[in-house]
Design an enzyme around this catalytic site. Structure first.
Site, PDB file in Angstrom:
ATOM      1  N   LYS A  22       0.838  -1.212   0.000  1.00 15.90           N
ATOM      2  CA  LYS A  22       0.000   0.000   0.000  1.00 15.90           C
ATOM      3  C   LYS A  22       0.866   1.253   0.000  1.00 15.90           C
ATOM      4  O   LYS A  22       0.625   2.184  -0.768  1.00 15.90           O
ATOM      5  CB  LYS A  22      -0.898  -0.020   1.249  1.00 15.90           C
ATOM      6  CG  LYS A  22      -1.548   1.301   1.587  1.00 15.90           C
ATOM      7  CD  LYS A  22      -2.436   1.200   2.803  1.00 15.90           C
ATOM      8  CE  LYS A  22      -1.779   1.506   4.116  1.00 15.90           C
ATOM      9  NZ  LYS A  22      -1.400   2.897   4.374  1.00 15.90           N
ATOM     10  N   ASN A  23       1.872   1.251   0.862  1.00 18.50           N
ATOM     11  CA  ASN A  23       2.652   2.484   1.017  1.00 18.50           C
ATOM     12  C   ASN A  23       3.597   2.755  -0.157  1.00 18.50           C
ATOM     13  O   ASN A  23       4.144   3.850  -0.272  1.00 18.50           O
ATOM     14  CB  ASN A  23       3.447   2.452   2.329  1.00 18.50           C
ATOM     15  CG  ASN A  23       2.532   2.619   3.526  1.00 18.50           C
ATOM     16  OD1 ASN A  23       1.335   2.876   3.377  1.00 18.50           O
ATOM     17  ND2 ASN A  23       3.086   2.457   4.716  1.00 18.50           N
ATOM     18  N   ARG A  92      -4.793  10.272   4.315  1.00 20.11           N
ATOM     19  CA  ARG A  92      -3.652  11.141   4.533  1.00 20.11           C
ATOM     20  C   ARG A  92      -2.793  11.242   3.268  1.00 20.11           C
ATOM     21  O   ARG A  92      -2.241  12.274   2.942  1.00 20.11           O
ATOM     22  CB  ARG A  92      -2.806  10.615   5.702  1.00 20.11           C
ATOM     23  CG  ARG A  92      -1.562  11.452   5.884  1.00 20.11           C
ATOM     24  CD  ARG A  92      -0.817  11.195   7.156  1.00 20.11           C
ATOM     25  NE  ARG A  92       0.473  11.866   7.124  1.00 20.11           N
ATOM     26  CZ  ARG A  92       0.679  13.117   7.474  1.00 20.11           C
ATOM     27  NH1 ARG A  92      -0.314  13.851   7.880  1.00 20.11           N
ATOM     28  NH2 ARG A  92       1.879  13.639   7.398  1.00 20.11           N
ATOM     29  N   CYS A 116      -5.654   7.828   9.460  1.00 21.06           N
ATOM     30  CA  CYS A 116      -5.773   7.201  10.779  1.00 21.06           C
ATOM     31  C   CYS A 116      -5.472   8.201  11.884  1.00 21.06           C
ATOM     32  O   CYS A 116      -4.593   9.048  11.736  1.00 21.06           O
ATOM     33  CB  CYS A 116      -4.762   6.062  10.905  1.00 21.06           C
ATOM     34  SG  CYS A 116      -5.358   4.504  10.301  1.00 21.06           S
ATOM     35  N   ARG A 121       0.195  14.203  13.047  1.00 20.94           N
ATOM     36  CA  ARG A 121       0.546  14.015  11.631  1.00 20.94           C
ATOM     37  C   ARG A 121       0.489  15.320  10.839  1.00 20.94           C
ATOM     38  O   ARG A 121      -0.298  15.455   9.894  1.00 20.94           O
ATOM     39  CB  ARG A 121      -0.325  12.932  10.985  1.00 20.94           C
ATOM     40  CG  ARG A 121      -0.253  11.644  11.751  1.00 20.94           C
ATOM     41  CD  ARG A 121      -0.874  10.507  11.009  1.00 20.94           C
ATOM     42  NE  ARG A 121       0.022   9.920  10.019  1.00 20.94           N
ATOM     43  CZ  ARG A 121      -0.255   8.821   9.353  1.00 20.94           C
ATOM     44  NH1 ARG A 121      -1.376   8.203   9.541  1.00 20.94           N
ATOM     45  NH2 ARG A 121       0.607   8.347   8.473  1.00 20.94           N
ATOM     46  N   PRO A 122       1.301  16.306  11.225  1.00 25.11           N
ATOM     47  CA  PRO A 122       1.306  17.560  10.479  1.00 25.11           C
ATOM     48  C   PRO A 122       1.937  17.380   9.099  1.00 25.11           C
ATOM     49  O   PRO A 122       2.534  16.332   8.807  1.00 25.11           O
ATOM     50  CB  PRO A 122       2.169  18.476  11.350  1.00 25.11           C
ATOM     51  CG  PRO A 122       3.021  17.569  12.156  1.00 25.11           C
ATOM     52  CD  PRO A 122       2.283  16.273  12.303  1.00 25.11           C
ATOM     53  N   ILE A 123       1.819  18.393   8.261  1.00 25.46           N
ATOM     54  CA  ILE A 123       2.419  18.316   6.923  1.00 25.46           C
ATOM     55  C   ILE A 123       3.443  19.444   6.726  1.00 25.46           C
ATOM     56  O   ILE A 123       3.767  19.802   5.603  1.00 25.46           O
ATOM     57  CB  ILE A 123       1.351  18.326   5.804  1.00 25.46           C
ATOM     58  CG1 ILE A 123       0.420  19.543   5.946  1.00 25.46           C
ATOM     59  CG2 ILE A 123       0.568  17.044   5.774  1.00 25.46           C
ATOM     60  CD1 ILE A 123      -0.405  19.805   4.703  1.00 25.46           C
ATOM     61  N   ASP A 124       3.911  19.983   7.855  1.00 23.66           N
ATOM     62  CA  ASP A 124       4.840  21.116   7.754  1.00 23.66           C
ATOM     63  C   ASP A 124       6.100  20.776   6.946  1.00 23.66           C
ATOM     64  O   ASP A 124       6.600  21.612   6.184  1.00 23.66           O
ATOM     65  CB  ASP A 124       5.221  21.622   9.159  1.00 23.66           C
ATOM     66  CG  ASP A 124       5.792  20.526  10.035  1.00 23.66           C
ATOM     67  OD1 ASP A 124       5.241  19.410  10.007  1.00 23.66           O
ATOM     68  OD2 ASP A 124       6.796  20.758  10.723  1.00 23.66           O
ATOM     69  N   LEU A 125       6.599  19.533   7.066  1.00 22.52           N
ATOM     70  CA  LEU A 125       7.834  19.186   6.347  1.00 22.52           C
ATOM     71  C   LEU A 125       7.590  19.112   4.834  1.00 22.52           C
ATOM     72  O   LEU A 125       8.467  19.447   4.041  1.00 22.52           O
ATOM     73  CB  LEU A 125       8.406  17.860   6.857  1.00 22.52           C
ATOM     74  CG  LEU A 125       8.805  17.849   8.340  1.00 22.52           C
ATOM     75  CD1 LEU A 125       9.162  16.437   8.797  1.00 22.52           C
ATOM     76  CD2 LEU A 125       9.991  18.790   8.581  1.00 22.52           C
ATOM     77  N   ASP A 306       4.509   0.759  11.916  1.00 23.25           N
ATOM     78  CA  ASP A 306       3.334   0.058  11.398  1.00 23.25           C
ATOM     79  C   ASP A 306       3.258  -1.401  11.869  1.00 23.25           C
ATOM     80  O   ASP A 306       2.269  -2.087  11.579  1.00 23.25           O
ATOM     81  CB  ASP A 306       3.314   0.100   9.858  1.00 23.25           C
ATOM     82  CG  ASP A 306       2.951   1.481   9.332  1.00 23.25           C
ATOM     83  OD1 ASP A 306       2.568   2.343  10.143  1.00 23.25           O
ATOM     84  OD2 ASP A 306       3.055   1.704   8.113  1.00 23.25           O
ATOM     85  N   ARG A 398      -8.486  -0.797   5.055  1.00 24.86           N
ATOM     86  CA  ARG A 398      -7.651   0.249   4.463  1.00 24.86           C
ATOM     87  C   ARG A 398      -6.279  -0.281   4.068  1.00 24.86           C
ATOM     88  O   ARG A 398      -5.642   0.274   3.159  1.00 24.86           O
ATOM     89  CB  ARG A 398      -7.474   1.401   5.453  1.00 24.86           C
ATOM     90  CG  ARG A 398      -8.768   2.132   5.757  1.00 24.86           C
ATOM     91  CD  ARG A 398      -8.497   3.355   6.569  1.00 24.86           C
ATOM     92  NE  ARG A 398      -7.383   4.076   5.993  1.00 24.86           N
ATOM     93  CZ  ARG A 398      -6.741   5.066   6.571  1.00 24.86           C
ATOM     94  NH1 ARG A 398      -7.107   5.469   7.757  1.00 24.86           N
ATOM     95  NH2 ARG A 398      -5.737   5.664   5.984  1.00 24.86           N
TER      96      ARG A 398
END
Ligand code: UD1
Length: 419
Positions: A22-23, A92, A116, A121-125, A306, A398
């Site tokens: 999946k990933n 996400r 999830c 789980r920020p997206i700043d990076l 995971d 998922r």
């Protein structure tokens, strides 16, 4: 709403072929936006998250169809750079489309992604990396508006080796003029798979799998490509844990044992016999599992976050005391309270849990709170006394292609019920 009803006490035996990861599939699907040539993917798993990503691509003008085991994708007619709000909230990985949209249209509009609930789980990076490539980012009414008309290759040092940020920056850079260097890049095998896919399309990426990734931007048109997605090391690890707690033995095919070294090492520490071939792994469980002194989640090649929940479940029934430390996501212990309802004994402080193994858990009704936590509860149910009902089993869909079927095929007594 779906639930799994698991009857414990059946040792698992047999063999399973592991599906594509999946990933790896999710960023690869997003990367299809960079191309107007034909793309054929083999081993792209048929999962809820993949279905959601395909819906996002459809909303952006991409067409696709499944043909046997293949997924054919045509992004030639992609004409929309505004990501659909509702589906993006559910997944996400919707954020992965940001880099490719910028690469293709020099513009992108998205919302903060969902997924999830395992921490902030920020997206700043992601945003910081893209802004270093020259993207101007503004926020209006909860939307992130990206203007990439002045994008240029850059040297980027990631504050943390984020998997998603590394992938997004790579995809943003492949069609951007000049050279981009990413330092402190994440080293996960799925990033190597993305690199291989991009290179097959004709882009120039090297260094994936190490901390330094180099991208030479090119404006050349992408080529037709056929690509096979790498096997899912987390699905493989989950099935090995299931066999281990059930006291059975299992052979997995279509796996890359070299991607699973930290998982295999912990299974051996628990007393399992694990033999690996080039594309296969065999596990035989001991009579009683041993404690695992410490499991600390870390970026690859460390132990994967995971797999933390599944090993947590395993440790609850191992002899002795095990310690689990979650370093990657701050609130990824939601399965713990559910396992306690089944009789697991542990103490917890911040990101550390000390587990004292009991001889047998007891089946009861438990709630999956996230994808891997749900898999862990199912595993616990396989070894528990009596019947375990795992509620919210749709969360497990998922990341697993009908997990209940996989387990039934190797002797588990598990059925699915839907409301
Ligand atoms: C990916 C995987 C997910 C896995 C995770 C860690 C996919 C589709 N998902 O998620 O299954 O659990 O890697 O191996 O590949 N962070 C920030 N700012 C950012 C990005 C991340 O602070 O902009 C933090 C996160 O909150 C988290 C840590 O970095 O604490 C790791 O996140 P990251 O490596 O980005 O994970 P994902 O790409 O979201």
């Amino acid at each position: 709403m779906a639930r799994f009803i698991v009857s414990g006490g059946c040792p698992l035996h047999g063999s399973l072929r592991i599906s594509g990861a999946k990933n790896a599939a999710l960023p690869i699907l997003a990367a299809c936006l960079l191309s107007d040539a034909e793309i054929v993917l083999a081993d792209c798993p048929d999962l809820k998250d993949v279905e959601n990503m395909l819906s996002i691509l459809s909303a952006l003008g991409v067409t696709w169809r499944r043909e046997g085991g293949l997924l054919r994708i045509d992004a030639a007619a992609a004409d929309n750079f505004v990501m659909p709000h509702r589906i993006s909230k559910e997944l996400r990985s919707s954020i992965f489309t940001l880099g490719p949209l910028l690469g293709r249209f020099q513009k992108a509009v998205c919302t903060y992604p969902g997924g999830c609930e395992i921490g902030h789980r920020p997206i700043d990076l992601h945003l910081k990396g893209l802004s270093m490539l020259g993207v101007e980012i503004t926020e209006e009414h909860g939307q992130i508006i990206c203007d990439g008309r002045n994008m240029k290759g850059a040297e980027i040092h990631l504050d943390y080796p984020s998997v998603g940020a590394t992938e997004n920056i790579i995809m943003g850079a492949v069609r951007t003029q000049g050279e981009t260097l990413i330092h402190n890049a994440a080293r996960e095998p799925e990033i190597v798979d993305l690199q291989n896919f991009l290179c097959a399309m004709g882009f120039r990426v090297s260094g994936a799998g190490t901390s330094d990734v180099r991208i030479e931007g090119t404006q050349e048109r992408a080529k037709n490509v056929e690509h096979t997605v790498i096997p899912d090391r987390i699905v493989a690890g989950t099935m090995l844990c299931a066999a281990a707690v059930s006291g059975g033995d299992l052979t997995l095919s279509n796996v890359k044992p070299e991607h699973m070294a930290s998982i295999i090492s912990k299974l051996r520490e628990a007393g399992c016999m694990v033999l690996s071939g080039e594309h296969s792994v065999y596990l035989k469980a001991p009579e009683r599992l041993n404690e695992i002194k410490i499991i600390e989640t870390l970026p690859y090649p460390g132990f994967p976050t995971d797999m933390q929940a599944q090993f947590f479940a395993l440790c609850t029934m191992a002899e002795g005391t095990s310690v689990v430390v979650e370093n990657v996501f701050e609130s990824r212990f939601k399965h713990a309270a559910e396992l306690a309802r089944m009789g697991a004994v542990f103490t917890q402080k911040d990101r550390t849990t000390i587990i004292r193994g009991v001889k047998r858990l007891t089946g009861t009704q438990v709630y999956a709170r996230d994808l891997r936590g749900g898999a862990a509860l199912t595993i616990a149910g396989l070894a528990a006394l009596g019947e375990t009902t795992v509620m919210n089993a749709e969360l497990i869909d998922r990341g697993y292609e009908r997990m209940e079927r996989m387990l039934t095929s190797i002797g588990a007594r598990i059925r699915r019920e839907e409301d």
